[in-house]
Design an enzyme around this catalytic site. Structure first.
Site, PDB file in Angstrom:
ATOM      1  N   GLY A  10      39.862  14.575  62.336  1.00  0.00           N
ATOM      2  CA  GLY A  10      41.142  13.870  62.196  1.00  0.00           C
ATOM      3  C   GLY A  10      41.032  12.804  61.115  1.00  0.00           C
ATOM      4  O   GLY A  10      39.977  12.643  60.477  1.00  0.00           O
ATOM      5  N   GLN A  11      42.111  12.072  60.895  1.00  0.00           N
ATOM      6  CA  GLN A  11      42.112  11.028  59.853  1.00  0.00           C
ATOM      7  C   GLN A  11      41.035   9.989  60.109  1.00  0.00           C
ATOM      8  O   GLN A  11      40.226   9.674  59.233  1.00  0.00           O
ATOM      9  CB  GLN A  11      43.454  10.278  59.851  1.00  0.00           C
ATOM     10  N   ASP A  37      35.813  20.450  72.909  1.00  0.00           N
ATOM     11  CA  ASP A  37      37.166  20.181  73.407  1.00  0.00           C
ATOM     12  C   ASP A  37      37.023  19.133  74.506  1.00  0.00           C
ATOM     13  O   ASP A  37      36.395  19.390  75.537  1.00  0.00           O
ATOM     14  CB  ASP A  37      37.775  21.479  73.963  1.00  0.00           C
ATOM     15  N   ALA A  61      42.656  12.944  69.762  1.00  0.00           N
ATOM     16  CA  ALA A  61      43.892  12.616  70.488  1.00  0.00           C
ATOM     17  C   ALA A  61      44.957  13.647  70.170  1.00  0.00           C
ATOM     18  O   ALA A  61      44.872  14.355  69.156  1.00  0.00           O
ATOM     19  CB  ALA A  61      44.404  11.233  70.083  1.00  0.00           C
ATOM     20  N   TYR A  62      45.945  13.715  71.039  1.00  0.00           N
ATOM     21  CA  TYR A  62      47.169  14.457  70.747  1.00  0.00           C
ATOM     22  C   TYR A  62      48.084  13.439  70.073  1.00  0.00           C
ATOM     23  O   TYR A  62      48.507  12.468  70.709  1.00  0.00           O
ATOM     24  CB  TYR A  62      47.781  14.981  72.050  1.00  0.00           C
ATOM     25  N   THR A  63      48.389  13.634  68.770  1.00  0.00           N
ATOM     26  CA  THR A  63      49.057  12.560  68.005  1.00  0.00           C
ATOM     27  C   THR A  63      50.466  12.924  67.511  1.00  0.00           C
ATOM     28  O   THR A  63      51.051  12.158  66.742  1.00  0.00           O
ATOM     29  CB  THR A  63      48.201  12.169  66.778  1.00  0.00           C
ATOM     30  N   ASP A 103      49.974   1.190  68.881  1.00  0.00           N
ATOM     31  CA  ASP A 103      51.072   0.224  69.038  1.00  0.00           C
ATOM     32  C   ASP A 103      52.219   0.831  69.865  1.00  0.00           C
ATOM     33  O   ASP A 103      53.029   0.093  70.415  1.00  0.00           O
ATOM     34  CB  ASP A 103      51.594  -0.206  67.663  1.00  0.00           C
ATOM     35  N   TYR A 126      54.282  10.273  74.194  1.00  0.00           N
ATOM     36  CA  TYR A 126      53.005   9.981  73.518  1.00  0.00           C
ATOM     37  C   TYR A 126      52.471   8.609  73.954  1.00  0.00           C
ATOM     38  O   TYR A 126      51.320   8.476  74.377  1.00  0.00           O
ATOM     39  CB  TYR A 126      53.216  10.038  71.995  1.00  0.00           C
ATOM     40  N   TRP A 151      50.269   3.068  62.693  1.00  0.00           N
ATOM     41  CA  TRP A 151      50.715   3.697  61.441  1.00  0.00           C
ATOM     42  C   TRP A 151      49.533   4.106  60.534  1.00  0.00           C
ATOM     43  O   TRP A 151      49.440   3.681  59.377  1.00  0.00           O
ATOM     44  CB  TRP A 151      51.642   2.763  60.672  1.00  0.00           C
TER      45      TRP A 151
END
Ligand SMILES: NC(=O)c1ccc[n+]([C@@H]2O[C@H](COP(=O)([O-])OP(=O)(O)OC[C@H]3O[C@@H](n4cnc5c(N)ncnc54)[C@H](OP(=O)(O)O)[C@@H]3O)[C@@H](O)[C@H]2O)c1
Length: 300
Positions: A10-11, A37, A61-63, A103, A126, A151
């Site tokens: 992920g990022q 997983d 995470a589920y984003t 946030d 979420y 963000w």
């Protein structure tokens, strides 16, 4: 120090791998979703017992904020239930667990920015699943570090910067929400902050486990963020021409999930007092656009 990274593709996961590689004396095991997983209690426990990390960082995470409204069970399994599995595994080997939250656990109705002890009141699925994950972490883990951020952007495909670039290819005009204010956070800055707190949690016997906030600065609306992205991208030749931008209210932009209007986090003193950490998202955006420029030149 041995560090295990979950959700490594992920990022934030990708940048954690980079930040760890720039830090001396770290042994790292980075696992993507296909390698581990986190919804499997047994697999999580076996991986943790086998590697014996000092610190586990959960960047998985589920984003997908809107999709979570129609897939609440999946979002709950990844963002809440799995956190208990990771906490269990961390406890089994007395490891620190660093977990990332958002946030979006807040309703954004505060005039001031949110402090660590403020009470969450999420507006969407979420946010609700992330808050459930937070509570499970703090109840179950012996050595929890919960880092809330906001963000997140990077040079990956799935974020606001890339979305703006794709839209600019087909649209001459764009309407962007101007009444949601927050703090864009560069994934590389967050990853450096995570590595620094991981290190402190191991080396400082007086370290306080619990909740920490880390986000970029200054606070802006999505409209202002988009404007800066387009100005900088045009200047670097990454887009041909800036689309004409129109500020709109959230109500004019229908989306499945309701979002907080002003979910600004107050970055914890722990991070603010560390001068080697950067939080200015404009510097982060510069790094992202430089990376995009480099890959554009390579492919030209
Ligand atoms: N993105 C934001 O704006 C933002 C804002 C505030 C907080 N955060 C929080 O920051 C953290 C990192 O976010 P991010 O932006 O890096 O998200 P991201 O780019 O969507 O990465 C999430 C990673 O989790 C993996 N994953 C999903 N389900 C998994 C599972 N069951 N087992 C293992 N891995 C799984 C994904 O793998 P696949 O791609 O293979 O599914 C993906 O690589 C998350 O906790 C998020 O809630 C993000």
């Amino acid at each position: 120090m041995k560090v295990m990274i979950l959700g490594a593709n992920g990022q934030v996961g990708t940048h954690l791998v980079i930040s760890c590689a720039q830090t001396t004396d770290l042994e790292v095991l980075a696992l993507s979703s296909s390698e581990l997983d986190i919804r499997s209690h047994t697999d999580v426990l076996n991986s943790v017992k086998s590697f014996q990390p000092d610190v586990i960082v959960n960047a998985a995470a589920y984003t997908q904020v809107d999709k979570a409204e129609v897939e609440p069970d999946l979002a709950h399994a990844v963002n809440a239930m799995a956190i208990e599995f990771i906490a269990d595994a961390a406890n089994a080997i007395d490891s620190v667990i660093i977990h990332i939250s958002t946030d979006y656990v807040f309703d954004g109705k505060n005039d001031l920015s949110y402090k660590e002890q403020d009470l969450p009141n999420p507006l969407n699925v979420y946010g609700k699943t992330k808050w459930q994950g937070e509570r499970l972490l703090l109840q179950k883990a012996n050595k929890p570090i919960l880092i809330r951020t906001s963000w997140v952007f990077s040079d990956s495909k799935n974020n606001f910067v890339s979305a703006m670039h794709s839209l600019s290819k087909t649209r001459k005009e764009l309407s962007i929400v101007d009444d949601q204010v927050g703090a864009p956070t560069y994934a590389g800055h967050l990853a450096d902050a995570i590595v620094s707190i991981a290190n402190k949690s191991i080396t400082n016997p007086k370290f306080s486990f619990g909740i920490y906030h880390f986000n970029g600065e200054p606070f802006v609306s999505w409209f202002e963020f988009a404007k800066t992205i387009f100005e900088q991208s045009e200047r670097r030749g990454l887009i041909q021409k800036q689309p004409k931008l129109w500020p709109i209210a959230s109500e004019q932009y229908p989306s499945l999930a309701k979002r907080p209007k002003k979910a600004c986090l107050q970055t914890s003193q722990f991070f603010k007092s560390n001068n080697s950490l950067s939080r200015d998202w404009r510097k982060g955006l510069d790094l992202v656009l430089s990376a995009k420029e480099k890959s554009k030149h390579e492919s030209d």
